[in-house]
Design a protein around this motif. Structure first.
Motif, PDB file in Angstrom:
ATOM      1  N   ALA A   1      13.174  -6.956   7.703  1.00 22.43           N
ATOM      2  CA  ALA A   1      13.734  -7.340   6.408  1.00 22.43           C
ATOM      3  C   ALA A   1      15.233  -7.624   6.521  1.00 22.43           C
ATOM      4  O   ALA A   1      15.738  -8.617   5.985  1.00 22.43           O
ATOM      5  CB  ALA A   1      13.472  -6.242   5.386  1.00 22.43           C
ATOM      6  N   ILE A   2      15.948  -6.755   7.220  1.00 20.15           N
ATOM      7  CA  ILE A   2      17.393  -6.948   7.402  1.00 20.15           C
ATOM      8  C   ILE A   2      17.654  -8.164   8.293  1.00 20.15           C
ATOM      9  O   ILE A   2      18.561  -8.969   8.026  1.00 20.15           O
ATOM     10  CB  ILE A   2      18.028  -5.669   7.993  1.00 20.15           C
ATOM     11  CG1 ILE A   2      17.976  -4.541   6.954  1.00 20.15           C
ATOM     12  CG2 ILE A   2      19.456  -5.919   8.449  1.00 20.15           C
ATOM     13  CD1 ILE A   2      18.262  -3.166   7.512  1.00 20.15           C
ATOM     14  N   PHE A   3      16.865  -8.308   9.342  1.00 22.97           N
ATOM     15  CA  PHE A   3      16.977  -9.477  10.223  1.00 22.97           C
ATOM     16  C   PHE A   3      16.875 -10.759   9.400  1.00 22.97           C
ATOM     17  O   PHE A   3      17.705 -11.666   9.512  1.00 22.97           O
ATOM     18  CB  PHE A   3      15.858  -9.411  11.273  1.00 22.97           C
ATOM     19  CG  PHE A   3      15.805 -10.583  12.214  1.00 22.97           C
ATOM     20  CD1 PHE A   3      16.391 -10.511  13.471  1.00 22.97           C
ATOM     21  CD2 PHE A   3      15.156 -11.759  11.868  1.00 22.97           C
ATOM     22  CE1 PHE A   3      16.342 -11.594  14.354  1.00 22.97           C
ATOM     23  CE2 PHE A   3      15.101 -12.844  12.731  1.00 22.97           C
ATOM     24  CZ  PHE A   3      15.680 -12.751  13.969  1.00 22.97           C
ATOM     25  N   GLY A   4      15.852 -10.835   8.547  1.00 24.35           N
ATOM     26  CA  GLY A   4      15.651 -12.033   7.741  1.00 24.35           C
ATOM     27  C   GLY A   4      16.755 -12.261   6.738  1.00 24.35           C
ATOM     28  O   GLY A   4      17.207 -13.400   6.533  1.00 24.35           O
TER      29      GLY A   4
ATOM     30  N   GLY B   1      12.942  -0.443  -2.739  1.00 24.04           N
ATOM     31  CA  GLY B   1      13.371  -0.260  -1.350  1.00 24.04           C
ATOM     32  C   GLY B   1      14.236  -1.405  -0.872  1.00 24.04           C
ATOM     33  O   GLY B   1      15.276  -1.200  -0.230  1.00 24.04           O
ATOM     34  N   PHE B   2      13.821  -2.641  -1.201  1.00 19.11           N
ATOM     35  CA  PHE B   2      14.635  -3.808  -0.838  1.00 19.11           C
ATOM     36  C   PHE B   2      16.016  -3.719  -1.488  1.00 19.11           C
ATOM     37  O   PHE B   2      17.032  -4.035  -0.858  1.00 19.11           O
ATOM     38  CB  PHE B   2      13.944  -5.097  -1.268  1.00 19.11           C
ATOM     39  CG  PHE B   2      12.830  -5.544  -0.365  1.00 19.11           C
ATOM     40  CD1 PHE B   2      12.999  -5.555   1.009  1.00 19.11           C
ATOM     41  CD2 PHE B   2      11.615  -5.972  -0.880  1.00 19.11           C
ATOM     42  CE1 PHE B   2      11.985  -5.977   1.854  1.00 19.11           C
ATOM     43  CE2 PHE B   2      10.592  -6.395  -0.054  1.00 19.11           C
ATOM     44  CZ  PHE B   2      10.776  -6.395   1.321  1.00 19.11           C
TER      45      PHE B   2
ATOM     46  N   THR C   1       0.819  -1.215   0.000  1.00 24.38           N
ATOM     47  CA  THR C   1       0.000   0.000   0.000  1.00 24.38           C
ATOM     48  C   THR C   1       0.851   1.262   0.000  1.00 24.38           C
ATOM     49  O   THR C   1       0.332   2.365   0.163  1.00 24.38           O
ATOM     50  CB  THR C   1      -0.928   0.009   1.232  1.00 24.38           C
ATOM     51  OG1 THR C   1      -0.145  -0.167   2.416  1.00 24.38           O
ATOM     52  CG2 THR C   1      -1.955  -1.109   1.129  1.00 24.38           C
ATOM     53  N   GLY C   2       2.142   1.094  -0.174  1.00 21.25           N
ATOM     54  CA  GLY C   2       3.039   2.237  -0.211  1.00 21.25           C
ATOM     55  C   GLY C   2       4.476   1.764  -0.340  1.00 21.25           C
ATOM     56  O   GLY C   2       4.742   0.556  -0.368  1.00 21.25           O
ATOM     57  N   PRO C   3       5.426   2.693  -0.422  1.00 24.48           N
ATOM     58  CA  PRO C   3       6.847   2.314  -0.484  1.00 24.48           C
ATOM     59  C   PRO C   3       7.256   1.559   0.775  1.00 24.48           C
ATOM     60  O   PRO C   3       6.526   1.531   1.770  1.00 24.48           O
ATOM     61  CB  PRO C   3       7.568   3.674  -0.576  1.00 24.48           C
ATOM     62  CG  PRO C   3       6.525   4.657  -0.952  1.00 24.48           C
ATOM     63  CD  PRO C   3       5.230   4.149  -0.409  1.00 24.48           C
ATOM     64  N   LEU C   4       8.411   0.934   0.729  1.00 26.44           N
ATOM     65  CA  LEU C   4       8.914   0.201   1.888  1.00 26.44           C
ATOM     66  C   LEU C   4       9.200   1.178   3.020  1.00 26.44           C
ATOM     67  O   LEU C   4      10.122   1.993   2.954  1.00 26.44           O
ATOM     68  CB  LEU C   4      10.189  -0.568   1.516  1.00 26.44           C
ATOM     69  CG  LEU C   4      10.678  -1.589   2.544  1.00 26.44           C
ATOM     70  CD1 LEU C   4       9.687  -2.739   2.678  1.00 26.44           C
ATOM     71  CD2 LEU C   4      12.048  -2.117   2.150  1.00 26.44           C
ATOM     72  N   HIS C   5       8.385   1.121   4.053  1.00 26.57           N
ATOM     73  CA  HIS C   5       8.511   1.971   5.239  1.00 26.57           C
ATOM     74  C   HIS C   5       9.797   1.596   5.975  1.00 26.57           C
ATOM     75  O   HIS C   5      10.153   0.420   6.060  1.00 26.57           O
ATOM     76  CB  HIS C   5       7.282   1.714   6.112  1.00 26.57           C
ATOM     77  CG  HIS C   5       7.141   2.615   7.297  1.00 26.57           C
ATOM     78  ND1 HIS C   5       8.062   2.675   8.308  1.00 26.57           N
ATOM     79  CD2 HIS C   5       6.155   3.477   7.642  1.00 26.57           C
ATOM     80  CE1 HIS C   5       7.654   3.539   9.238  1.00 26.57           C
ATOM     81  NE2 HIS C   5       6.494   4.032   8.845  1.00 26.57           N
TER      82      HIS C   5
ATOM     83  N   THR D   1      10.918   6.478   4.129  1.00 25.28           N
ATOM     84  CA  THR D   1      11.047   5.217   3.411  1.00 25.28           C
ATOM     85  C   THR D   1      12.396   4.592   3.749  1.00 25.28           C
ATOM     86  O   THR D   1      13.342   5.276   4.160  1.00 25.28           O
ATOM     87  CB  THR D   1      10.936   5.414   1.891  1.00 25.28           C
ATOM     88  OG1 THR D   1      12.085   6.149   1.435  1.00 25.28           O
ATOM     89  CG2 THR D   1       9.662   6.154   1.519  1.00 25.28           C
ATOM     90  N   ALA D   2      12.485   3.285   3.558  1.00 28.02           N
ATOM     91  CA  ALA D   2      13.749   2.575   3.775  1.00 28.02           C
ATOM     92  C   ALA D   2      14.827   3.125   2.851  1.00 28.02           C
ATOM     93  O   ALA D   2      15.999   3.259   3.244  1.00 28.02           O
ATOM     94  CB  ALA D   2      13.552   1.081   3.543  1.00 28.02           C
ATOM     95  N   SER D   3      14.436   3.471   1.623  1.00 28.88           N
ATOM     96  CA  SER D   3      15.395   4.011   0.654  1.00 28.88           C
ATOM     97  C   SER D   3      15.974   5.330   1.130  1.00 28.88           C
ATOM     98  O   SER D   3      17.174   5.592   0.995  1.00 28.88           O
ATOM     99  CB  SER D   3      14.724   4.194  -0.710  1.00 28.88           C
ATOM    100  OG  SER D   3      14.327   2.958  -1.240  1.00 28.88           O
ATOM    101  N   GLU D   4      15.115   6.196   1.692  1.00 24.88           N
ATOM    102  CA  GLU D   4      15.571   7.503   2.167  1.00 24.88           C
ATOM    103  C   GLU D   4      16.605   7.349   3.282  1.00 24.88           C
ATOM    104  O   GLU D   4      17.633   8.042   3.287  1.00 24.88           O
ATOM    105  CB  GLU D   4      14.377   8.324   2.673  1.00 24.88           C
ATOM    106  CG  GLU D   4      13.475   8.841   1.574  1.00 24.88           C
ATOM    107  CD  GLU D   4      12.188   9.448   2.100  1.00 24.88           C
ATOM    108  OE1 GLU D   4      11.591  10.280   1.390  1.00 24.88           O
ATOM    109  OE2 GLU D   4      11.765   9.098   3.227  1.00 24.88           O
ATOM    110  N   VAL D   5      16.348   6.436   4.211  1.00 27.14           N
ATOM    111  CA  VAL D   5      17.278   6.244   5.330  1.00 27.14           C
ATOM    112  C   VAL D   5      18.565   5.586   4.846  1.00 27.14           C
ATOM    113  O   VAL D   5      19.663   5.958   5.266  1.00 27.14           O
ATOM    114  CB  VAL D   5      16.618   5.424   6.453  1.00 27.14           C
ATOM    115  CG1 VAL D   5      17.625   5.151   7.573  1.00 27.14           C
ATOM    116  CG2 VAL D   5      15.403   6.151   7.001  1.00 27.14           C
TER     117      VAL D   5
END
Length: 572
Positions: free
Chosen positions: A143-146, A247-248, A132-136, A405-409
């Motif tokens: 995601a990183i944990f996995g 984002g991933f 429902t939106g970019p990767l928050h 977003t994850a990309s921004e950070v």
């Protein structure tokens, strides 16, 4: 190669030879040999006497004395053995023991790699945000944990499939389509549109709406809105998946499988899974009690199709159908994991957010029932991350469009920093992520501290002009407390990998690398203050021994950072 594990097995073999009865595997599995937390207790410590006291029909402290005598007689290079507390057996090994291990490790290019999994297939599902939106950025912890856990499981010889579940069916997709349609209407009519509460106001939808208008103009205003919304669902899901995958990618995360929830409905897989449970008498029609702790004014008892979850370890039975006979989310989850089982996965791991704690028992019960107890699922929950900027906690909400977003950070602090810091606390603990400290070149930034250790060693190796480091005859020169402590810490790397792959706790690798880096930096500073302990000295054999130690530290740091998918920098 795991030198400490080899020694542990040697101890167990001596114990088994002396035991009057065969020792159960379940007991042997509980025996540990590890570095004690208190260095004053020695180099290594085992709990064998306390674990096996009943089998030997002796008190732990008496059995410990007996085992002490056996170990002293048959294990070489023991300097001293002491008994502590209720029966811990503490070893102090001679320096030659540790110096010999360094020789073996230095030669081993795959040091740390273990065969725990024996190539067993594992399905590891992680990430799985609602499209429902970019990767928050809040999703990035799980995601990183996995992703890091998958790297480590592969390193431990599991055959891991990285899977992302796409929730592209359900009411949230209807809400997304309505939100996108309003943005499209706003652009097409050039009139501001108020976004009602409950819809998604995020500006990311404006860009998608502009793309639609550029290719279709007012076309979707001239057909019934119900038809437009069906079209907008497909467009929205497609565009959201592009944003999420982007984002991933910025987090250096890839998945082997992107599984669509919608396919479960389209291919009749939900009916097939529920039919299987029904044929096995694992479902029934009944009613659930009123939910505890909730005041629901219009609640009324309803007869539903229920899964007999309590027969498989759950607290209550679970609804498979809603009042309108449509399938529940749990029914879709049942079909999805039945699909995994049919794909040959008897070992599954699922990474979820902290708000999904209630799913654990029902998911375990469902997998047990679907597989007739042949498959298992382990679920790890990742707690929230508090992002801090200028010493203040940032308030974010995906629903009102105010989020990072994850990309921004990742672009702001670097993907290396983001990936490492996300694992500097255990997954079930809240993490404070200071965006300012994440870019500092100081000890306050944990990844900088680790990468700096690697870069420092590389600078020494560039300056070393001696012979090739293949002469091990003088490793006895590595006899200071700092040097022996470093060698001991290097030796536990395979144990760290084993613990992570067994308990699914990748934060242990972050802790290990930070501690190894800290020990190296202390070694570096000690040499600066004490010229006789510099890495490169007038004594060539001592220099070569220290270079070998540095190369081994470097290789271990490099391997650990690779498991994080982080660059081991040679210059900083």
């Amino acid at each position: 190669m795991d030198i400490i594990a080899d020694l542990q097995q040697e101890l167990i073999s001596l114990i088994e030879a002396d035991c009057p009865n065969d020792l159960p595997e379940s007991l042997i599995a509980k025996i540990t040999l590890e570095l004690p937390k208190n260095k004053e207790h020695g180099c290594l410590s085992t709990n064998a006497a306390m674990i096996l006291a009943k089998s030997f029909a002796q008190k732990p402290i008496i059995l410990a004395e007996k085992l002490k005598s056996i170990f002293n007689n048959y294990i070489p290079n023991i300097d001293e053995i002491n008994i502590a507390g209720p029966g811990f057996i503490n070893f102090r090994m001679k320096p030659i023991f540790w110096q010999d291990t360094l020789q073996k490790i230095h030669h081993n290019k795959q040091f740390g790699q273990i065969n725990l999994g024996n190539a067993q297939k594992v399905n590891l599902e992680f990430g799985s945000p609602n499209p429902t939106g970019p990767l928050h950025v809040g999703h990035s912890r799980g995601a990183i944990f996995g992703d890091v856990l998958a790297n480590i499981l592969n390193f431990a010889n599991y055959d891991v499939t990285r899977e992302n579940y796409i929730n592209d069916a359900g009411s949230q997709i209807d809400t997304l389509a309505k939100s996108l349609y309003l943005r499209y209407e706003e652009i097409a009519t050039k009139q501001a549109v108020e976004i009602p509460a409950g819809l998604y106001p995020g500006e990311y939808l404006i860009d998608i709406a502009k793309k639609i208008f550029q290719t279709k103009g007012n076309e979707y205003l001239n057909i019934p809105q119900s038809e437009s919304l069906e079209i907008f669902k497909k467009i929205a899901i497609h565009e959201m998946l592009l944003l999420i995958k982007s984002g991933f990618k910025d987090l250096h995360i890839t998945h082997d499988v992107h599984f669509s929830e919608k396919s479960l409905h389209a291919d009749n897989q939900i009916n097939q899974a529920i039919d299987l449970l029904t044929k096995q008498n694992k479902t029934y029609y009944g009613s659930l009690p009123r939910p505890k702790g909730k005041e629901i004014e219009d609640w009324e008892e309803t007869t539903q199709l229920l899964f007999k979850a309590t027969e498989f370890g759950d607290d209550i039975d679970r609804a498979l159908q809603k009042n309108d006979k449509s399938w529940t989310y749990f029914a879709a989850d049942t079909a999805y994991h039945f699909n995994k089982i049919k794909r040959g996965y008897n070992k599954m791991i699922l990474i979820l957010g902290a708000d999904h704690g209630g799913y654990i028992k029902r998911m375990k019960a469902m997998v047990t029932a679907l597989s007739d107890n042949h498959a298992t699922i382990d679920i790890k929950l990742c707690q929230l991350v508090k992002f801090i900027k200028n010493n203040e906690i940032m308030k974010m909400s995906k629903r009102d469009g105010s989020f990072l977003t994850a990309s921004e950070v990742a672009k702001a602090v670097g993907s290396d920093s983001l990936r490492f810091i996300m694992l500097t606390r255990k997954n079930d603990m809240t993490l404070d992520f200071d965006l300012d400290k994440a870019v500092e070149q100081s000890k306050e930034n944990p990844i900088f501290y680790v990468q700096y250790a690697h870069a420092r060693i590389c600078s020494v190796l560039r300056n070393y002009e001696g012979e090739a480091t293949n002469d091990f005859t003088n490793l006895v020169a590595l006899n200071s407390k700092l040097e022996l402590d470093l060698i001991r810490h290097i030796n536990i790397f395979p144990q760290i990998i084993r613990a992570i792959a067994t308990n699914y706790e990748p934060h242990r690798l972050a802790f290990y690398l930070q501690e190894l880096a800290a020990k190296f930096h202390s070694y570096w500073n000690f040499g600066k203050d004490n010229p006789e302990h510099k890495f490169i000295t007038a004594n060539q054999s001592t220099t070569r021994a220290r270079i070998i130690l540095l190369e081994t530290i470097k290789n271990t740091l490099n391997t650990g950072l690779k498991l994080f998918s982080i660059n081991a920098l040679e210059k900083m």
